[in-house]
Design a protein around this motif. Sequence first.
Motif, PDB file in Angstrom:
ATOM      1  N   ILE A 151       0.864  -1.187   0.000  1.00 48.20           N
ATOM      2  CA  ILE A 151       0.000   0.000   0.000  1.00 48.20           C
ATOM      3  C   ILE A 151       0.892   1.225   0.000  1.00 48.20           C
ATOM      4  O   ILE A 151       1.817   1.331   0.814  1.00 48.20           O
ATOM      5  CB  ILE A 151      -0.934   0.008   1.240  1.00 48.20           C
ATOM      6  N   ASP A 152       0.625   2.135  -0.913  1.00 44.17           N
ATOM      7  CA  ASP A 152       1.402   3.360  -1.032  1.00 44.17           C
ATOM      8  C   ASP A 152       1.438   4.117   0.298  1.00 44.17           C
ATOM      9  O   ASP A 152       0.419   4.202   1.002  1.00 44.17           O
ATOM     10  CB  ASP A 152       0.770   4.244  -2.118  1.00 44.17           C
ATOM     11  N   ALA A 153       2.617   4.653   0.643  1.00 41.75           N
ATOM     12  CA  ALA A 153       2.781   5.315   1.936  1.00 41.75           C
ATOM     13  C   ALA A 153       1.809   6.482   2.104  1.00 41.75           C
ATOM     14  O   ALA A 153       1.250   6.696   3.181  1.00 41.75           O
ATOM     15  CB  ALA A 153       4.227   5.809   2.102  1.00 41.75           C
ATOM     16  N   ARG A 154       1.598   7.237   1.027  1.00 48.34           N
ATOM     17  CA  ARG A 154       0.667   8.371   1.133  1.00 48.34           C
ATOM     18  C   ARG A 154      -0.754   7.894   1.393  1.00 48.34           C
ATOM     19  O   ARG A 154      -1.489   8.467   2.207  1.00 48.34           O
ATOM     20  CB  ARG A 154       0.692   9.200  -0.151  1.00 48.34           C
ATOM     21  N   VAL A 155      -1.156   6.850   0.686  1.00 49.41           N
ATOM     22  CA  VAL A 155      -2.503   6.313   0.888  1.00 49.41           C
ATOM     23  C   VAL A 155      -2.634   5.763   2.306  1.00 49.41           C
ATOM     24  O   VAL A 155      -3.629   6.003   2.994  1.00 49.41           O
ATOM     25  CB  VAL A 155      -2.827   5.219  -0.156  1.00 49.41           C
ATOM     26  N   ALA A 156      -1.619   5.045   2.758  1.00 47.55           N
ATOM     27  CA  ALA A 156      -1.661   4.482   4.116  1.00 47.55           C
ATOM     28  C   ALA A 156      -1.785   5.590   5.155  1.00 47.55           C
ATOM     29  O   ALA A 156      -2.600   5.513   6.078  1.00 47.55           O
ATOM     30  CB  ALA A 156      -0.408   3.645   4.374  1.00 47.55           C
ATOM     31  N   GLU A 157      -0.986   6.646   4.983  1.00 44.20           N
ATOM     32  CA  GLU A 157      -1.044   7.755   5.942  1.00 44.20           C
ATOM     33  C   GLU A 157      -2.421   8.386   5.953  1.00 44.20           C
ATOM     34  O   GLU A 157      -2.980   8.698   7.005  1.00 44.20           O
ATOM     35  CB  GLU A 157       0.020   8.803   5.596  1.00 44.20           C
ATOM     36  N   ARG A 158      -2.990   8.563   4.763  1.00 45.26           N
ATOM     37  CA  ARG A 158      -4.297   9.215   4.689  1.00 45.26           C
ATOM     38  C   ARG A 158      -5.397   8.349   5.281  1.00 45.26           C
ATOM     39  O   ARG A 158      -6.321   8.858   5.922  1.00 45.26           O
ATOM     40  CB  ARG A 158      -4.601   9.567   3.233  1.00 45.26           C
ATOM     41  N   LEU A 159      -5.324   7.059   5.070  1.00 48.91           N
ATOM     42  CA  LEU A 159      -6.329   6.178   5.663  1.00 48.91           C
ATOM     43  C   LEU A 159      -6.181   6.157   7.185  1.00 48.91           C
ATOM     44  O   LEU A 159      -7.169   6.196   7.922  1.00 48.91           O
ATOM     45  CB  LEU A 159      -6.213   4.764   5.083  1.00 48.91           C
ATOM     46  N   LEU A 160      -4.935   6.120   7.662  1.00 45.41           N
ATOM     47  CA  LEU A 160      -4.703   6.133   9.111  1.00 45.41           C
ATOM     48  C   LEU A 160      -5.264   7.400   9.743  1.00 45.41           C
ATOM     49  O   LEU A 160      -6.013   7.354  10.718  1.00 45.41           O
ATOM     50  CB  LEU A 160      -3.201   6.059   9.417  1.00 45.41           C
ATOM     51  N   PHE A 161      -4.925   8.543   9.173  1.00 43.37           N
ATOM     52  CA  PHE A 161      -5.404   9.791   9.762  1.00 43.37           C
ATOM     53  C   PHE A 161      -6.847  10.095   9.389  1.00 43.37           C
ATOM     54  O   PHE A 161      -7.504  10.889  10.062  1.00 43.37           O
ATOM     55  CB  PHE A 161      -4.449  10.948   9.462  1.00 43.37           C
ATOM     56  N   ALA A 188      -5.100  -0.954  17.269  1.00 46.66           N
ATOM     57  CA  ALA A 188      -5.414  -2.349  16.947  1.00 46.66           C
ATOM     58  C   ALA A 188      -5.877  -2.480  15.502  1.00 46.66           C
ATOM     59  O   ALA A 188      -5.420  -3.374  14.777  1.00 46.66           O
ATOM     60  CB  ALA A 188      -6.503  -2.870  17.899  1.00 46.66           C
ATOM     61  N   VAL A 189      -6.768  -1.590  15.072  1.00 44.99           N
ATOM     62  CA  VAL A 189      -7.238  -1.646  13.683  1.00 44.99           C
ATOM     63  C   VAL A 189      -6.095  -1.322  12.736  1.00 44.99           C
ATOM     64  O   VAL A 189      -5.917  -1.978  11.707  1.00 44.99           O
ATOM     65  CB  VAL A 189      -8.422  -0.679  13.447  1.00 44.99           C
ATOM     66  N   ALA A 190      -5.312  -0.297  13.067  1.00 46.14           N
ATOM     67  CA  ALA A 190      -4.199   0.097  12.202  1.00 46.14           C
ATOM     68  C   ALA A 190      -3.214  -1.055  12.036  1.00 46.14           C
ATOM     69  O   ALA A 190      -2.718  -1.321  10.942  1.00 46.14           O
ATOM     70  CB  ALA A 190      -3.488   1.321  12.773  1.00 46.14           C
TER      71      ALA A 190
ATOM     72  N   VAL B 189      -6.738  -2.798   4.639  1.00 48.78           N
ATOM     73  CA  VAL B 189      -6.491  -2.227   5.963  1.00 48.78           C
ATOM     74  C   VAL B 189      -7.599  -2.638   6.926  1.00 48.78           C
ATOM     75  O   VAL B 189      -7.345  -3.010   8.072  1.00 48.78           O
ATOM     76  CB  VAL B 189      -6.375  -0.687   5.902  1.00 48.78           C
ATOM     77  N   ALA B 190      -8.834  -2.574   6.464  1.00 49.95           N
ATOM     78  CA  ALA B 190      -9.961  -2.938   7.325  1.00 49.95           C
ATOM     79  C   ALA B 190      -9.835  -4.388   7.794  1.00 49.95           C
ATOM     80  O   ALA B 190     -10.089  -4.699   8.955  1.00 49.95           O
ATOM     81  CB  ALA B 190     -11.280  -2.743   6.580  1.00 49.95           C
TER      82      ALA B 190
END
Lengths: 196, 196
Positions: A151-161, A188-190, B189-190
Amino acid sequence: MPVSPRRGRPGYDREEVLEIAVRAFNEFGYDATSMGTLAERLGLSKSAVYHHFASKEQLLDAALDQGLGALEGVLTEAGAREGTPAARLRFVLDRAVHVLVERLPYVTLLLRLRGNTPVERAALERRREFDRAVTALVREAQDAGELRSDIDARVAERLLFGMINSIVEWYRPEGPEDAGALARDVLAVAADGLSL
Amino acid sequence: MPVSPRRGRPGYDREEVLEIAVRAFNEFGYDATSMGTLAERLGLSKSAVYHHFASKEQLLDAALDQGLGALEGVLTEAGAREGTPAARLRFVLDRAVHVLVERLPYVTLLLRLRGNTPVERAALERRREFDRAVTALVREAQDAGELRSDIDARVAERLLFGMINSIVEWYRPEGPEDAGALARDVLAVAADGLSL
DNA sequence: GTCTATAAAGAGATAGAC
DNA sequence: GTCTATCTCTTTATAGAC
């Protein structure tokens, strides 16, 4: 332990005015909140509000600085820590949840900005810088093999935040969950998802 | 294949006016967008806008209905499907991402509502009903042992849709990612997290 | 389907007294 | 630290012509 005894309505200081203003901004939206509405909430006249803040925009500026300062503080703390990138990322996520809960009104306001004015655009730029720093941390963790790389780092960061920031839309301090339990659920979800 | 040939500025129909209005609402915020700004964007006078919609609020109402209708359609489809609760939940998450991407402006507007007017409150109520239905699905999946039960169903639903809804804040159709890849990342991620 | 002109209300902000 | 009164600009919306 408030130093100032609970007084009646009048006699506000800057901080109290700001706190009540931010509450109104979040309730109605910044643009939809008039100085008249603010004055009403404070039980003051409009010009009394202008005694504390020179303009509506200055109220916004002061409020945004509180939210941004708190978030940026998390990055500063994280940068000073030992440990792997993944450990520092977990620290950032955990602390960000706590900041959101502790400074809920200020961060809420920040997250709803549109960028209509220079003050708003400056705040959005500080926020983008925060996101860039977290994205870099995600990438570091990926490079270290501590985080999935498909998963692209930018996408991962955006989903996390996206997940973390959405907390301001529903979390209420009076409710059952405390910040610690919430942060644990987010982590836990992250980390492991919902086993869905 | 547009039936109507690309004409010059004048001669809008209702749908075209709505589309351009929604774009402006999202750019500046609904409250900060005046009918004058709208008219300017359309290259029309203000009263020409009032020919298409009786009020600013009616524009909002029409736009919100598009977003809500699309989301509610996902639940209807999901309800008609065979399969385990977890499978239906995955279907809802996947389709919701696609709806967000396909009706991006309309859903974006919906997700930023404050509830200042009856029109807004009615839309928020429809949205809450959607969330309640998804929460029920999460709970079903938990009861069936298909989803971890150590996280409250309401919290899980909110974190899931916090992640999904945040897409409207950064996804741009012109960008590199397509909706399918995005939906895959969200589901990943989910389900399994970031292995963080 | 569009225009100009205008009404009526509300906005942000200031002056100056207490 | 607060008030009343007021200025000025912008807002939503309407009237009526083309």
